[in-house]
Design a protein around this motif. Structure first.
Motif, PDB file in Angstrom:
ATOM      1  N   ALA A  27       0.394  -1.606   0.438  1.00  0.00           N
ATOM      2  CA  ALA A  27      -0.136   0.006   0.049  1.00  0.00           C
ATOM      3  C   ALA A  27       0.774   1.538  -0.040  1.00  0.00           C
ATOM      4  CB  ALA A  27      -1.238  -0.057   1.058  1.00  0.00           C
ATOM      5  N   CYS A  28       2.234   1.406  -0.341  1.00  0.00           N
ATOM      6  CA  CYS A  28       3.042   2.331   0.310  1.00  0.00           C
ATOM      7  C   CYS A  28       2.489   3.445  -0.638  1.00  0.00           C
ATOM      8  CB  CYS A  28       4.459   1.759  -0.106  1.00  0.00           C
ATOM      9  SG  CYS A  28       5.228   3.069   0.796  1.00  0.00           S
ATOM     10  N   LEU A  29       2.587   4.410  -0.559  1.00  0.00           N
ATOM     11  CA  LEU A  29       2.390   5.293  -2.256  1.00  0.00           C
ATOM     12  C   LEU A  29       4.095   5.866  -2.545  1.00  0.00           C
ATOM     13  CD1 LEU A  29      -0.417   7.772  -0.036  1.00  0.00           C
ATOM     14  CD2 LEU A  29      -0.471   5.764  -1.519  1.00  0.00           C
ATOM     15  N   GLY A  30       4.651   6.258  -1.654  1.00  0.00           N
ATOM     16  CA  GLY A  30       6.122   5.898  -2.661  1.00  0.00           C
ATOM     17  C   GLY A  30       5.822   7.548  -2.589  1.00  0.00           C
ATOM     18  N   CYS A  31       5.824   8.537  -0.863  1.00  0.00           N
ATOM     19  CA  CYS A  31       5.644   9.786  -1.252  1.00  0.00           C
ATOM     20  C   CYS A  31       6.873  10.196  -0.378  1.00  0.00           C
ATOM     21  CB  CYS A  31       3.874  10.274   0.004  1.00  0.00           C
ATOM     22  SG  CYS A  31       4.365   9.389   1.556  1.00  0.00           S
ATOM     23  N   GLY A  32       7.233   9.608   0.343  1.00  0.00           N
ATOM     24  CA  GLY A  32       8.285   9.466   0.829  1.00  0.00           C
ATOM     25  C   GLY A  32       8.413  10.805   1.967  1.00  0.00           C
ATOM     26  N   THR A  33       6.949  10.544   3.025  1.00  0.00           N
ATOM     27  CA  THR A  33       7.096  11.612   4.065  1.00  0.00           C
ATOM     28  C   THR A  33       8.147  11.292   5.107  1.00  0.00           C
ATOM     29  OG1 THR A  33       4.891  11.897   3.730  1.00  0.00           O
ATOM     30  CG2 THR A  33       5.088  12.313   5.560  1.00  0.00           C
ATOM     31  N   CYS A  34       7.825   9.045   4.939  1.00  0.00           N
ATOM     32  CA  CYS A  34       8.632   9.049   6.472  1.00  0.00           C
ATOM     33  C   CYS A  34      10.163   9.553   6.516  1.00  0.00           C
ATOM     34  CB  CYS A  34       8.492   8.006   5.920  1.00  0.00           C
ATOM     35  SG  CYS A  34       8.851   6.932   4.740  1.00  0.00           S
ATOM     36  N   THR A  35      10.340   9.733   4.886  1.00  0.00           N
ATOM     37  CA  THR A  35      11.990  10.182   5.144  1.00  0.00           C
ATOM     38  C   THR A  35      12.455  10.992   5.715  1.00  0.00           C
ATOM     39  OG1 THR A  35      12.158  10.385   2.559  1.00  0.00           O
ATOM     40  CG2 THR A  35      12.541   8.069   3.193  1.00  0.00           C
ATOM     41  N   CYS A  83      14.914   7.766  -0.335  1.00  0.00           N
ATOM     42  CA  CYS A  83      14.970   6.365  -1.617  1.00  0.00           C
ATOM     43  C   CYS A  83      13.801   6.091  -1.751  1.00  0.00           C
ATOM     44  CB  CYS A  83      15.680   5.759  -0.324  1.00  0.00           C
ATOM     45  SG  CYS A  83      14.565   5.151   0.640  1.00  0.00           S
ATOM     46  N   MET A  84      12.610   6.006  -0.827  1.00  0.00           N
ATOM     47  CA  MET A  84      11.034   5.986  -1.654  1.00  0.00           C
ATOM     48  C   MET A  84      10.703   6.791  -3.117  1.00  0.00           C
ATOM     49  SD  MET A  84       9.767   3.951   0.845  1.00  0.00           S
ATOM     50  CE  MET A  84       9.040   3.590   2.432  1.00  0.00           C
ATOM     51  N   TYR A  85      11.697   7.330  -3.357  1.00  0.00           N
ATOM     52  CA  TYR A  85      11.263   7.879  -5.209  1.00  0.00           C
ATOM     53  C   TYR A  85      11.748   6.775  -5.954  1.00  0.00           C
ATOM     54  CZ  TYR A  85      10.007  12.491  -2.545  1.00  0.00           C
ATOM     55  OH  TYR A  85       8.953  13.105  -1.673  1.00  0.00           O
ATOM     56  N   ARG A 133      12.101  -0.124  -3.189  1.00  0.00           N
ATOM     57  CA  ARG A 133      12.709   0.984  -2.322  1.00  0.00           C
ATOM     58  C   ARG A 133      12.409   1.143  -0.869  1.00  0.00           C
ATOM     59  NH1 ARG A 133       9.087   3.542  -7.205  1.00  0.00           N
ATOM     60  NH2 ARG A 133      10.163   1.883  -9.054  1.00  0.00           N
ATOM     61  N   PHE A 134      10.389   0.786  -0.514  1.00  0.00           N
ATOM     62  CA  PHE A 134      10.197   0.534   0.795  1.00  0.00           C
ATOM     63  C   PHE A 134      11.675  -0.558   1.229  1.00  0.00           C
ATOM     64  CE2 PHE A 134       8.570  -2.003   3.477  1.00  0.00           C
ATOM     65  CZ  PHE A 134       7.206  -1.267   4.277  1.00  0.00           C
ATOM     66  N   ARG A 135      11.907  -1.390   0.849  1.00  0.00           N
ATOM     67  CA  ARG A 135      13.167  -2.625   1.452  1.00  0.00           C
ATOM     68  C   ARG A 135      14.493  -1.856   1.820  1.00  0.00           C
ATOM     69  NH1 ARG A 135      14.332  -7.375  -2.179  1.00  0.00           N
ATOM     70  NH2 ARG A 135      14.894  -5.990  -3.684  1.00  0.00           N
ATOM     71  N   ARG A 182       2.781  10.442  10.631  1.00  0.00           N
ATOM     72  CA  ARG A 182       2.676  10.951   9.478  1.00  0.00           C
ATOM     73  C   ARG A 182       2.445  10.420   7.820  1.00  0.00           C
ATOM     74  NH1 ARG A 182       4.390  16.222   9.095  1.00  0.00           N
ATOM     75  NH2 ARG A 182       3.964  16.938  10.561  1.00  0.00           N
ATOM     76  N   CYS A 183       2.383   8.991   8.332  1.00  0.00           N
ATOM     77  CA  CYS A 183       3.074   8.215   7.217  1.00  0.00           C
ATOM     78  C   CYS A 183       1.107   8.284   6.857  1.00  0.00           C
ATOM     79  CB  CYS A 183       3.055   6.586   7.149  1.00  0.00           C
ATOM     80  SG  CYS A 183       2.644   5.738   5.499  1.00  0.00           S
ATOM     81  N   PRO A 184       0.532   8.218   5.587  1.00  0.00           N
ATOM     82  CA  PRO A 184      -1.004   8.733   5.109  1.00  0.00           C
ATOM     83  C   PRO A 184      -1.108   7.239   5.726  1.00  0.00           C
ATOM     84  CG  PRO A 184       0.534   8.974   2.950  1.00  0.00           C
ATOM     85  CD  PRO A 184       1.400   8.563   4.984  1.00  0.00           C
ATOM     86  N   ILE A 185      -1.104   5.763   5.153  1.00  0.00           N
ATOM     87  CA  ILE A 185      -1.275   4.842   4.703  1.00  0.00           C
ATOM     88  C   ILE A 185      -1.337   3.148   6.303  1.00  0.00           C
ATOM     89  CG2 ILE A 185      -1.303   4.163   2.002  1.00  0.00           C
ATOM     90  CD1 ILE A 185       1.305   1.848   3.358  1.00  0.00           C
ATOM     91  N   SER A 186      -0.216   4.844   6.868  1.00  0.00           N
ATOM     92  CA  SER A 186      -0.304   3.852   9.141  1.00  0.00           C
ATOM     93  C   SER A 186       0.706   2.552   8.241  1.00  0.00           C
ATOM     94  CB  SER A 186      -1.552   3.419   9.704  1.00  0.00           C
ATOM     95  OG  SER A 186      -2.691   4.987   9.096  1.00  0.00           O
ATOM     96  N   MET A 187       1.316   3.609   7.634  1.00  0.00           N
ATOM     97  CA  MET A 187       2.479   2.049   7.485  1.00  0.00           C
ATOM     98  C   MET A 187       4.143   2.217   7.603  1.00  0.00           C
ATOM     99  SD  MET A 187       4.433  -0.970   6.959  1.00  0.00           S
ATOM    100  CE  MET A 187       2.814  -1.738   6.586  1.00  0.00           C
ATOM    101  N   ASN A 188       5.104   1.792   9.815  1.00  0.00           N
ATOM    102  CA  ASN A 188       6.062   1.772   9.970  1.00  0.00           C
ATOM    103  C   ASN A 188       7.079   1.470  10.113  1.00  0.00           C
ATOM    104  OD1 ASN A 188       4.459   1.420  12.376  1.00  0.00           O
ATOM    105  ND2 ASN A 188       2.750   2.493  12.178  1.00  0.00           N
TER     106      ASN A 188
END
Ligand code: SF4
Ligand code: FES
Lengths: 277, 341
Positions: free
Chosen positions: B233-241, B270-272, B290-292, B321-327
């Motif tokens: 579900a990761c959007l690759g938004c980069g917010t976490c980084t 690195c999420m981009y 990228r997530f990995r 902060r993650c929009p999909i609540s991944m962490n």
């Protein structure tokens, strides 16, 4: 100001010669504005060249460290920095910083060995530095074989140097091949991996590979079938880079940074990295 | 130790700001933010600032160097500006640890002098976390929220602030504040620490363990099947980084202005997808890779290169902060329970 030199701030380089090697490869000679070599390097190391406003990119230094007057870069046209460079003229200034990477272990591992260089296309560029280093220190190295292939005769980089210098050197055997028959070509025709097998080298050599991934893959397979060990085979990698000093994260593979821990890897080391290159 | 009455804290802050730029946490529209001190500003009571103190040492964008280009001639113009003294008041234990993590990257050879100068010119006054929150898991990484590192450590008791000088520059600064502080405060510091420990013991994430990860665990986790579901579900938004206090990837970009070329360094992620894209190919073709990369770097690659120290400080910013609540907590739990031998 600080006395430590900031690694990200480049210095000025001047292009003093542009040689057209193939339809899409040119070799640029670069010196400082004072006419000197910009810095010392080892065979296989790289430098960051940039045109302010266009971008910065990493290139392997194709000239040998034993050349004390200038550096050369053989550059294939692909992407904006290289396209810009391809229309640059003599006298054009660029910025340069480096050297980066580990380079080939010419002293530590190659000394006293018979060397087998295998290159495809622009892949000869990083090897040229090693080959000329070995030629300059001839007594330290055993026999040298060079297998080099490209699409056509016109795509062979450094053709003149190969013909007039490498081929005439004692103890160096050059084996050229092109992918398809071509008028005026009397040499070998066929792909590099097959040619390497055909040449049936003895397995006591140290092999140094550089070329497109597909060529590397099949050549490696062939060498292993012939009885080479992975610890006898070296290659040099290309990845997207920004900082060149192991900090920007761009070239990270597993716990290694190609810009710092590479670009030269021994095959057994390379296979330990996660498959992400 | 030195102490000052709660009502005198602004006098003390005023004193600090006479000699250096001072940043304190202040409530803003979007949460607490380190803000340059000015009379009348009120300290925020929030546990965490939205952004970490990383921004002060490794800013989101910074001008590395300028160039003047005329015809074939290039001139390099050095206009660096990171030599100004500054003080950060109220950094939390997690953020302070993140500096240690960044130090190992930027201060290792060849030293990044932009970062090094800012480190040399910056003083961090940390503040023990009176109320650790449910997204906190700093103890997973051996961080003690009741006793942060820093140049000066501060404890906020009911009636007084207590200060302890730790580093040379911290002690020097504290000495300069002698006129507005007095000796003592040990008891208050102890009480505060005990209270914090009681809260830490009750935190929902206190049992999150990192010990399955660390040095040389690449083979164990790289090909784990869990990456697929985790990254789906990761959007690759980069917010976490970007909210991460330890993420350090950057890009270097040139901008043409009327008066020349400005070369900037800016955070990258690195999420981009274009982080590793080359004309010759893409070594990380999908979001899974990228997530990995992001989590393997924090949990395995960084520790491998840095004596086992993890690249996460448990601040919990990515959790909120993650929009999909991944962490990273979910990642550690999922991978940890999987049988990746
Ligand atoms: S914040 Fe969440 S969705 Fe965005 S890149 Fe990070 S993990 Fe993916
Ligand atoms: S190019 Fe920046 S880490 Fe290798």
């Amino acid at each position: 100001m600080n006395n430590v030199k900031e690694p990200l701030i480049p210095s000025i380089g001047v292009i003093t010669d542009v040689r057209i090697d193939t339809p899409d490869v040119k070799t640029f000679r670069v010196v400082t504005p004072e006419g000197k070599k910009a810095f010392l390097h080892k065979p296989g190391q790289c430098a960051m060249l940039s045109i302010p406003g266009v971008g910065e990119a990493m290139f392997s230094i194709t000239s040998s460290p034993t050349n004390t007057e200038f550096m050369e870069f053989s550059i294939k046209k692909c992407g904006c920095v290289t396209e810009w460079l391809h229309q640059a003229e003599v006298g054009q200034q660029v910025t340069i910083r480096g050297p980066y990477g580990n380079g080939f272990p010419v002293e530590e591992k190659f000394k006293g060995k018979d060397l087998l260089f295998i290159a495809g296309g622009i892949g000869l560029a990083p090897l040229r530095s090693v080959i000329n280093y070995v030629r300059a220190n001839r007594a330290d190295y055993g026999k040298v074989d060079i297998v080099y292939g490209s699409r056509s005769k016109d795509d062979l980089v450094d053709y003149n140097e190969i013909i007039s210098e490498w081929m005439t050197d004692d103890g160096i055997n050059v084996h050229l091949t092109i992918d398809r028959e071509q008028e005026g070509w009397t040499g070998h025709v066929g792909f590099v991996p097959a040619y390497v097998k055909e040449l049936n080298f003895t397995t006591d050599k140290t092999a140094i590979l550089c070329g497109p991934p597909i060529m590397i893959k099949f050549t490696l397979q062939g060498l292993l079938e012939m009885g080479f060990e992975k610890t006898q085979i070296y290659t040099t990698m290309e990845l997207r880079m920004k900082c060149g000093i192991g900090k920007c994260g761009r070239c990270n593979i597993g716990d290694k940074y190609v810009c710092k821990d590479g670009p030269v890897f021994r095959m057994d080391e390379l296979e330990e990295l996660p498959d992400e290159y | 130790m030195r102490k000052c009455k709660v009502e005198n804290i602004y006098t003390l802050l005023g004193e600090i700001s006479k000699n250096a730029k001072l940043y304190i946490p202040v409530d803003q529209v979007n949460g607490a933010k380190f803000t340059e001190y000015a009379e009348g500003l009120t300290l925020s009571n929030a546990l965490k600032t939205e952004r970490s103190i990383k921004d002060f040492f490794f800013p989101q964008t910074e001008n590395l160097v300028d160039f003047k280009v005329s015809g074939k001639i290039i001139e390099i113009i050095d206009n660096r500006s990171e030599m100004e003294d500054f003080v950060i008041f109220g950094a939390r234990a997690c953020d302070v640890r993140s500096m240690e993590i960044l130090d190992r990257v930027f201060l290792s050879e060849p030293v990044d002098t932009y970062y090094a100068n800012r480190r040399a010119h910056g003083i961090i006054i940390s503040m023990a976390c009176n109320r650790p929150a449910e997204t906190c898991f700093c103890s997973t990484f051996g961080i003690d929220a009741s006793k942060p590192a820093g140049d000066i450590v501060c404890y906020k008791g009911e009636n007084e602030y207590v200060f302890e000088g730790v580093t040379e520059k911290g002690k020097n600064l504290l000495e300069k504040l002698n006129a507005v502080t007095e000796n003592g405060g040990e008891d208050t510091a102890k009480i505060v620490q005990t209270e914090i420990k009681t809260i830490l013991d009750k935190l929902p994430l206190k049992d999150v363990k990192a010990d399955k990860f660390g040095k040389d665990k690449t083979d164990k986790f790289f090909n784990a099947p869990e990456w697929k579901t985790l990254s789906e579900a990761c959007l690759g938004c980069g917010t976490c980084t970007f909210v991460c206090p330890t993420c350090q990837c950057y890009d270097i970009k040139d901008f043409n202005t009327n008066s020349g070329v400005k070369r900037f360094r800016c955070w990258d992620s690195c999420m981009y997808s274009d982080f590793t894209r080359m004309s010759a190919g893409q070594p990380r073709p999908t979001q899974l890779e990228r997530f990995r990369q992001r989590f393997m770097h924090k949990l395995v690659y960084y520790p491998t290169n840095n004596d086992g120290i993890f690249g996460c400080v448990g601040c919990g910013r990515c959790l909120s902060r993650c929009p999909i609540s991944m962490n990273i907590v979910k990642v550690m739990k999922k991978l940890g329970e999987g049988d990746n031998e």
